[in-house]
Design a protein around this motif. Structure first.
Motif, short mmCIF file in Angstrom:
data_model
loop_
_atom_site.label_atom_id
_atom_site.label_comp_id
_atom_site.label_asym_id
_atom_site.label_seq_id
_atom_site.Cartn_x
_atom_site.Cartn_y
_atom_site.Cartn_z
N GLU A 149 -2.62 3.18 -3.88
CA GLU A 149 -1.61 3.99 -3.19
C GLU A 149 -2.16 4.61 -1.92
N PRO A 152 -4.97 1.76 3.15
CA PRO A 152 -4.17 1.24 4.27
C PRO A 152 -3.32 0.07 3.80
N TRP A 153 -2.16 -0.10 4.41
CA TRP A 153 -1.21 -1.08 3.88
C TRP A 153 -1.76 -2.50 3.90
N LYS A 156 -3.60 -2.96 0.60
CA LYS A 156 -2.88 -2.72 -0.64
C LYS A 156 -2.74 -3.98 -1.50
#
Length: 253
Positions: A149, A152-153, A156
């Motif tokens: 969570e 960094p995206w 993920k």
């Protein structure tokens, strides 16, 4: 080696005065706030002071300002000076279970004392069970949950591949403790302290709240444990404690 002051020891013959709680949002200080609110409601404690702190939005860590109460700055912290010398440097009490014991010893007038030797043994056992078995497994499961969570995206997807299976493993390890807690409750002993509210119940609420909020726990599978949790949440003292924390389980007051 630098010496440090003695903590968790009341070295006075006079009683402690009004306590101060250093409380961090979304933390185990809910246990201490709930206990103190129960005492205020029952007129065993006139009041307490509250210093509230928010977690960092990026690291979720406590601010350095909490170290005013205790050098490690970990919630909960309780500080108190003698009632007849309020300007005396306060003594710090830390570690949730020990803070609760100090509060019970000096402010509760025995209201949480177990009614039988068997209940006393039960209460002590479940204090320890809450702080070791249940809290440890809950923390490990939560860690597997929050790492992806907070990433960094771009990272993920990769971290989910690693941590989601690990979360499932640790979540599965909570089943046996939940079953054990379910079997421990009954109409005769609806509290972990026995026939009435005790220190074990204050100790148990934080890990159970976390498990419910994160959906690690299904109340439908454990009706007695689910009823215990609902009963606590319906208590006015608990509700005031959660509101005073400011934000708890991502719910803002």
């Amino acid at each position: 080696m630098t010496s440090i002051p003695q903590h968790n020891y009341w070295g006075y013959t006079t009683p402690p005065g009004t306590p101060t709680v250093y409380s961090l949002t979304n933390s185990g200080s809910i246990r201490v706030l709930w206990a103190l609110e129960e005492l205020v409601e029952g007129s065993m404690l006139e009041s307490y002071n509250l210093k509230s702190f928010e977690r960092s939005k990026t690291t979720h860590a406590a601010p350095d300002a909490m170290k005013e109460g205790f050098r490690l700055g970990k919630s909960p912290i309780l500080t108190v000076s003698p009632a007849n010398a309020p300007d005396q440097p306060p003594t710090s009490f830390v570690e949730g279970r020990l803070v609760l014991q100090f509060i019970a010893d000096h402010y509760s007038k025995g209201v949480w004392d177990p009614q039988t030797p068997q209940d006393r043994a039960r209460d002590i056992f479940f204090q320890e069970f809450a702080g070791t078995t249940v809290s440890t497994l809950t923390s490990l499961t939560l860690t597997m949950d929050v790492i992806p969570e907070a990433a960094p995206w771009l990272l993920k997807p990769l971290l989910n591949l690693i941590f989601v299976p690990l979360k499932s493993v640790f979540k599965g390890k909570l089943v046996e403790p939940f079953e054990f807690l379910e079997d421990a409750l009954s109409d005769e002993k609806p509290w972990f302290g026995g026939s009435k509210l005790g220190l074990a119940d204050f100790c148990m609420i934080f890990p159970l709240d976390t498990c419910v909020a994160r959906k690690y726990f299904d109340p439908a599978k454990y009706p007695k444990l689910g009823r215990w949790h609902r009963t606590v949440h319906e208590l006015p003292a608990y509700q005031r404690a959660a509101k005073k924390m400011g934000e708890y389980n991502n719910i803002k007051a």
